[in-house]
Design an enzyme around this catalytic site. Structure first.
Site, PDB file in Angstrom:
ATOM      1  N   CYS A 134       0.651  -1.216  -0.071  1.00 42.18           N
ATOM      2  CA  CYS A 134       0.079  -0.102  -0.013  1.00 42.18           C
ATOM      3  C   CYS A 134       0.823   1.221   0.218  1.00 42.18           C
ATOM      4  O   CYS A 134       1.361   1.423   1.208  1.00 42.18           O
ATOM      5  CB  CYS A 134      -1.236  -0.036   1.191  1.00 42.18           C
ATOM      6  SG  CYS A 134      -1.938   1.464   1.338  1.00 42.18           S
ATOM      7  N   CYS A 137      -0.740   4.377   1.931  1.00 41.11           N
ATOM      8  CA  CYS A 137      -0.546   4.262   3.790  1.00 41.11           C
ATOM      9  C   CYS A 137       1.168   4.036   4.089  1.00 41.11           C
ATOM     10  O   CYS A 137       1.745   4.611   5.048  1.00 41.11           O
ATOM     11  CB  CYS A 137      -0.491   2.887   4.040  1.00 41.11           C
ATOM     12  SG  CYS A 137      -1.833   1.686   3.061  1.00 41.11           S
ATOM     13  N   ASP A 138       2.051   4.243   3.563  1.00 42.97           N
ATOM     14  CA  ASP A 138       3.591   3.277   3.789  1.00 42.97           C
ATOM     15  C   ASP A 138       4.584   4.514   2.832  1.00 42.97           C
ATOM     16  O   ASP A 138       5.376   4.828   3.048  1.00 42.97           O
ATOM     17  CB  ASP A 138       3.717   2.222   3.262  1.00 42.97           C
ATOM     18  CG  ASP A 138       3.429   0.998   4.262  1.00 42.97           C
ATOM     19  OD1 ASP A 138       2.515   1.432   5.422  1.00 42.97           O
ATOM     20  OD2 ASP A 138       2.922  -0.201   4.334  1.00 42.97           O
TER      21      ASP A 138
END
Ligand code: FAD
Ligand code: NAP
Length: 309
Positions: A134, A137-138
């Protein structure tokens, strides 16, 4: 004994499930959406969506929020929980979650899909320590660093382009020399100076030290030459699997686990519908999930009417 009763239960509050709930609640039937996470589904893992009509570009989580507001405006409810089973008793169904049991007349399965793993050494070991699925997200952890993206589909190319906005350099590793991503995504990535592609390249192992990822060992599948590429992170986008495991007993899935429906989104079990990414279908997008959701909601409403009171 079932605890709570609804005319319809929608399992999964991604774009498809939320649309089905909107249609059902607008028809004045009671409907509950159950999701094991935050509403929005895969849209929450998507940076920018620019192929949803009405928006030039919108962040995935923002579109999720807007859809949730629309889908609940006519009384659809939302509950948190992981559905583990549907029991079919003919005119009634029992939906079992890890927290509750519900009784309903119709069920709409909208559980979507989840990322596939690459299945190489180091992938599990360095999960959360440089291996990610992701970018939204990261990605921020890799500001001004070198990241590897594995895959050649829409996700790899689009999320690789997103990562190039943060990272110093992005290297996309693909097992062929042709991408399967949409042309506009390819053109954008090829024009980005921070992104380079290595063709015919397969990851054999994700390498790391005692703390985090340090690179990958790859093989050129034309020459069989093995080499190592140093990197700080590895983003894996090698496709998706249906989330249909709780429904396998119903006999509505094909060999790969995708749920089979007709054009009304009906499965072969009366009163059970399926929509969106979890279905066997050609094009898995937000627009097509929403389209399926409208049809499934309308079909389930027709089914409820056919039952009478
Ligand atoms: P999902 O969005 O997958 O939602 C399913 C929901 O079901 C989830 O919230 C999940 O938590 C829930 N669920 C699953 N199992 C259970 C259970 N047992 N119990 C309770 N709840 C459960 N499409 C586009 O059109 N444009 C894009 O730009 C785009 N970018 C993308 C980028 C990435 C990285 C990815 C992965 C996908 C992208 N897509 C894009 C595809 C799009 O997100 C999907 O096609 C769409 O979200 C599918 O919607 P859905 O409602 O079928 O399922
Ligand atoms: P995908 O389309 O199935 O592509 C997976 C990619 O990974 C392919 O290029 C495939 O290679 C490669 N691959 C598969 N297994 C591999 C392995 N073991 N080792 C190395 N490479 C491997 O999956 P996706 O890109 O995640 O897309 C999933 C769905 O979401 C699609 O329907 C897509 O259209 C949709 N989506 C849409 C958007 C958008 O509209 N902007 C964005 C993201 C996703 P081959 O090409 O050689 O098969």
């Amino acid at each position: 004994m079932a605890e709570k009763t609804y005319d319809s239960i929608v399992i999964g509050a991604g774009p498809g499930g939320m649309t089905a709930a909107l249609y059902l609640s607008r028809s004045n039937s009671s409907v509950l959406m159950i999701d094991r996470g935050v509403y929005g589904g895969q849209m929450n893992n998507t940076a920018e969506i620019e192929n949803y009509p009405g928006f030039d570009s919108i962040l995935g989580p923002d579109l999720a929020e807007k859809m949730y507001q629309s889908s609940t405006q006519f009384g659809a409810e939302y509950a948190f929980g992981t559905v583990t089973k549907i029991e079919d008793h003919g005119a009634t169904k029992t939906v079992v979650t890890d927290m509750d049991t519900y009784e309903t007349k119709s069920v709409i399965i909208a559980t979507g899909a989840q990322y596939k793993k690459l299945g190489v050494a180091g992938e599990e070991e360095f999960g959360g320590r440089g291996v990610s699925y992701c970018a939204v997200c990261d990605g921020a952890f890799f500001r001004n660093k070198h990241v590897i993206v594995v895959g050649g589909g829409d996700s790899a190319v689009e999320e690789g382009t997103y990562l190039a906005g943060l990272a110093e350099k992005v290297t996309v590793l693909h097992r062929r020399d042709k991408l399967r991503a949409q042309q506009i995504l390819q053109d954008r990535a090829f024009a980005n100076e921070k992104i380079n592609f290595k063709w015919f390249t397969e990851v054999q192992e994700i390498l790391g030290d005692d703390k985090k990822v340090t690179g990958v060992r790859v093989v050129d599948n034309q020459t069989q030459e093995v080499s190592e590429i140093a990197a700080d992170g590895v983003f894996i986008y090698v496709g998706i699997n249906p989330i249909s495991e709780p429904f396998l007993d119903l006999g509505i899935t094909n060999e790969q686990g995708w749920i089979e429906t007709n054009e009304s989104m009906a499965t072969k079990v009366p009163g059970i519908y399926a929509l969106g990414d979890v279905r066997e279908k050609e094009l898995r997008q937000v627009t097509t999930a929403v389209g399926d959701g409208a049809i499934a909601g309308q079909s389930a409403y027709g089914y409820l009417q056919s039952l009478g009171d």
